[in-house]
Structures are given as C-alpha cells and as structure tokens.
Design a protein around this motif. Structure first.
Motif, PDB file in Angstrom:
ATOM      1  N   PHE A 124      -7.859   2.683  -1.614  1.00  0.00           N
ATOM      2  CA  PHE A 124      -7.180   2.697  -0.318  1.00  0.00           C
ATOM      3  C   PHE A 124      -8.229   2.766   0.788  1.00  0.00           C
ATOM      4  O   PHE A 124      -8.396   3.808   1.435  1.00  0.00           O
ATOM      5  CB  PHE A 124      -6.206   3.877  -0.236  1.00  0.00           C
ATOM      6  N   PRO A 125      -8.962   1.668   0.995  1.00  0.00           N
ATOM      7  CA  PRO A 125     -10.044   1.683   1.982  1.00  0.00           C
ATOM      8  C   PRO A 125      -9.520   1.760   3.407  1.00  0.00           C
ATOM      9  O   PRO A 125      -8.400   1.338   3.709  1.00  0.00           O
ATOM     10  CB  PRO A 125     -10.759   0.352   1.729  1.00  0.00           C
ATOM     11  N   ARG A 157       0.834  -1.209   0.000  1.00  0.00           N
ATOM     12  CA  ARG A 157       0.000   0.000   0.000  1.00  0.00           C
ATOM     13  C   ARG A 157       0.865   1.254   0.000  1.00  0.00           C
ATOM     14  O   ARG A 157       0.605   2.200  -0.753  1.00  0.00           O
ATOM     15  CB  ARG A 157      -0.925   0.017   1.218  1.00  0.00           C
ATOM     16  N   ARG A 214     -11.562   1.977  -6.394  1.00  0.00           N
ATOM     17  CA  ARG A 214     -10.741   0.771  -6.521  1.00  0.00           C
ATOM     18  C   ARG A 214     -10.357   0.476  -7.966  1.00  0.00           C
ATOM     19  O   ARG A 214      -9.239   0.063  -8.258  1.00  0.00           O
ATOM     20  CB  ARG A 214     -11.489  -0.439  -5.943  1.00  0.00           C
ATOM     21  N   ALA A 230     -14.745  -3.634  -2.394  1.00  0.00           N
ATOM     22  CA  ALA A 230     -14.381  -2.346  -1.800  1.00  0.00           C
ATOM     23  C   ALA A 230     -14.628  -1.220  -2.801  1.00  0.00           C
ATOM     24  O   ALA A 230     -14.390  -1.368  -3.998  1.00  0.00           O
ATOM     25  CB  ALA A 230     -12.917  -2.344  -1.371  1.00  0.00           C
ATOM     26  N   HIS A 261     -12.432   5.759   3.088  1.00  0.00           N
ATOM     27  CA  HIS A 261     -11.096   5.577   2.537  1.00  0.00           C
ATOM     28  C   HIS A 261     -10.064   6.158   3.484  1.00  0.00           C
ATOM     29  O   HIS A 261     -10.396   6.845   4.459  1.00  0.00           O
ATOM     30  CB  HIS A 261     -10.990   6.238   1.155  1.00  0.00           C
ATOM     31  N   HIS A 312      -4.714  -7.120  -2.383  1.00  0.00           N
ATOM     32  CA  HIS A 312      -5.056  -7.186  -0.964  1.00  0.00           C
ATOM     33  C   HIS A 312      -6.283  -6.338  -0.625  1.00  0.00           C
ATOM     34  O   HIS A 312      -6.629  -6.202   0.556  1.00  0.00           O
ATOM     35  CB  HIS A 312      -3.856  -6.723  -0.131  1.00  0.00           C
ATOM     36  N   VAL A 313      -6.909  -5.754  -1.636  1.00  0.00           N
ATOM     37  CA  VAL A 313      -8.107  -4.944  -1.434  1.00  0.00           C
ATOM     38  C   VAL A 313      -9.331  -5.779  -1.805  1.00  0.00           C
ATOM     39  O   VAL A 313      -9.381  -6.334  -2.908  1.00  0.00           O
ATOM     40  CB  VAL A 313      -8.063  -3.668  -2.317  1.00  0.00           C
ATOM     41  N   TRP A 327      -0.816  -3.983  -4.767  1.00  0.00           N
ATOM     42  CA  TRP A 327      -1.623  -3.593  -3.606  1.00  0.00           C
ATOM     43  C   TRP A 327      -3.073  -4.026  -3.768  1.00  0.00           C
ATOM     44  O   TRP A 327      -3.703  -4.513  -2.818  1.00  0.00           O
ATOM     45  CB  TRP A 327      -1.542  -2.086  -3.384  1.00  0.00           C
ATOM     46  N   ARG A 328      -3.615  -3.922  -4.972  1.00  0.00           N
ATOM     47  CA  ARG A 328      -5.036  -4.217  -5.186  1.00  0.00           C
ATOM     48  C   ARG A 328      -5.359  -5.688  -4.904  1.00  0.00           C
ATOM     49  O   ARG A 328      -6.507  -6.017  -4.592  1.00  0.00           O
ATOM     50  CB  ARG A 328      -5.449  -3.836  -6.600  1.00  0.00           C
TER      51      ARG A 328
END
Length: 284
Positions: A190-191, A120, A143, A186, A196, A181-182, A178-179
């Motif tokens: 960057f939740p 992130r 997202r 969502a 956010h 892990h989202v 990073w995405r």
C-alpha cells in the motif's frame, strides 16, 4: 530484563522508564530501598489519577521490585503496599454481523466501478477484518508479502514477536486485484509517496467507509475491525488460545476481554453438554 527476557516493545520500555524515574524522583532517588510506608505514601499521591494510570504505575513498580528480589538485591518485596485499582478496562467495541454486511456491500459497489482506489479499500478491509492485523502491521506490508497459494503470512508484531496470520481466499483475491495497480518496483503493498500508507490515513479511510455504509463513523476504526475479527471468531467457536495466537497477544489475560461476547453461547453449551444435565434430579 524487560527488553532481553520479556521482549517488551519500545513503547512499553519507555513507559516503564517514565514511571520508574517519576517514582524515584518523588522518593528522592531512594526507590530501590523504599519501604512499605514509602510506597503507601507514593500511592496516596496517585489518588487523583485515572484508574488505568494507577494500574500501570503499580504494575511497573511491582515488576521492578520483583526484579530486585529475583536478582538477590532485596530480600523483601514491599510492592504489596501499592494500590490495586482493579480492572476497569472497557469492553472492546465491536461491530454486528449486520454492520459488517453493510460495509462489504459498500466495498462491492466500489469494486464494481473498477477504480483502483476501490480495489485498495477492499484489500485493506479484507485484511483488517479477515486476519485481525494491527493497523501498523497492515500499512507496512511489503508488496510481495501476500501471495497466491500461501494461506498464511508471518508478521512481526509488538515486542518483535512473530506470528502466523491466516489469509482467506477472499483477501487473496482482493489483494491480487489491488496489486495489479501497484508498480512492480514498489516496496510496499500500500504505497503512498516515498513510503507506505500512514496509520492516520488508514483511520480516515475507514471512517469514510463507515459513513458511506450508513454507520456512524465514531463506531468504526481499524482497531474496532480487529476487535470484530476476534469477536466473530469467538462466536463461531474459536477458543481463547487460538485467538491469542491470531491476535499476537503476549498474555492470555489480554485475550480474555473477549469472553464477554459469547456468554449466551457458553451458558447454552453448559446446559446442553454438561455430564450432569441428564442425571436424575437435574430438573431441580
């Protein structure tokens, strides 16, 4: 007019309203019919205020009287009586290429741990420094806004103005990692909780990154990374109009603050490329 024609942001509208109402109060509600002497008296009352505050108040009133004249509500413009404190705007803080190198070395060490928060952080910094986004624009990205195969992103910035923002391959790679892990459902890239990541939390994360990179935290912030983006592009040969577009500045005068960063290159360019350089007698 400020909202419909100038496309001013809500904060700008609020600032204009505050300044106009305050000035009207001092003039007992007779601002629209004020004479030069009234405005001189008003300006005298600002003597103890900061230069930037006086400049802002004067600008608001000049815009107001210009509007009255344009609309035919006054045949004169007394705003020349207002003080002109001049521009004391500080040069934007920036970071050297060495500083940026240390920051990215720290990011790479973090990514090597395969920890989600390290991914992130890498995505946040790649977008901040690689695209020059404002902090608010960054933390509120949806997202699916950054997509592989789409080298540009359409952002809505201050005043509702849209602009194209370039997304580098490095940034795309960082976002992809990073995405993963989202959560797919969502809303934000960057939740955080039900919303956010906040601007304040982003600010804290950037300060922590600076400290871990051996850079004094007070020298680094999301906004300073945005300045570094612009500064280093200018050093690389970008022109001010390009920077204006990339940064989303409504007025080229805002972008011109960056001309300080590359004065040596500009002087060298004139010395090397001016048509009179090779003319007879140029040695003189």
């Amino acid at each position: 007019m400020m909202a419909a024609e100038a496309g001013a942001a809500r904060n700008t509208l609020n600032a204009y309203e505050t300044d106009l109402r305050g000035s009207s109060g001092v003039l007992e509600g007779k601002l629209a019919t004020a004479k030069r002497a009234d405005l001189e008296r008003l300006g005298d009352g600002w003597a103890q205020l900061a230069r930037s505050t006086v400049a802002r108040k004067s600008a608001a009133l000049r815009r107001f009287f210009g509007f009255l004249a344009d609309e035919g509500l006054r045949s004169d413009d007394p705003s020349e009586a207002l003080p002109r404190p001049g521009s004391a705007r500080p040069l934007p803080k920036s970071l050297s290429h060495a500083d940026i190198g240390r920051i990215f070395d720290t990011l790479e060490r973090g990514v090597a741990t395969q920890k989600p928060l390290a991914f992130r952080m890498a995505a946040l910094i790649e977008l901040l420094y690689g695209s020059g986004m404002r902090a608010t624009e960054l933390v509120s990205l949806p997202r699916a806004s950054v997509r592989r195969g789409s080298p540009f992103l359409i952002l809505t910035g201050k005043g509702g103005r849209e602009r194209l923002v370039p997304i580098s391959d490095r940034a795309l790679d960082a976002v992809d990692k990073w995405r993963e892990h989202v959560p797919e459902d969502a809303r934000w890239l960057f939740p955080s909780g039900k919303s956010h990541l906040s601007r304040i939390r982003l600010y804290q994360l950037v300060k922590e990154l600076a400290a871990n990179s051996g850079i004094p935290p007070d020298r680094v912030s999301p906004h300073i990374l945005r300045h570094a983006f612009a500064t280093h592009l200018l050093e690389g040969g970008a022109d001010l109009r390009t920077l204006q577009t990339l940064l989303g500045h409504a007025d080229i005068a805002t972008t011109q603050i960056y001309t300080h960063v590359d004065s040596a290159r500009l002087v060298a360019l004139v010395n090397a490329r001016h048509p009179l350089v090779d003319a007879p007698g140029s040695e003189a």
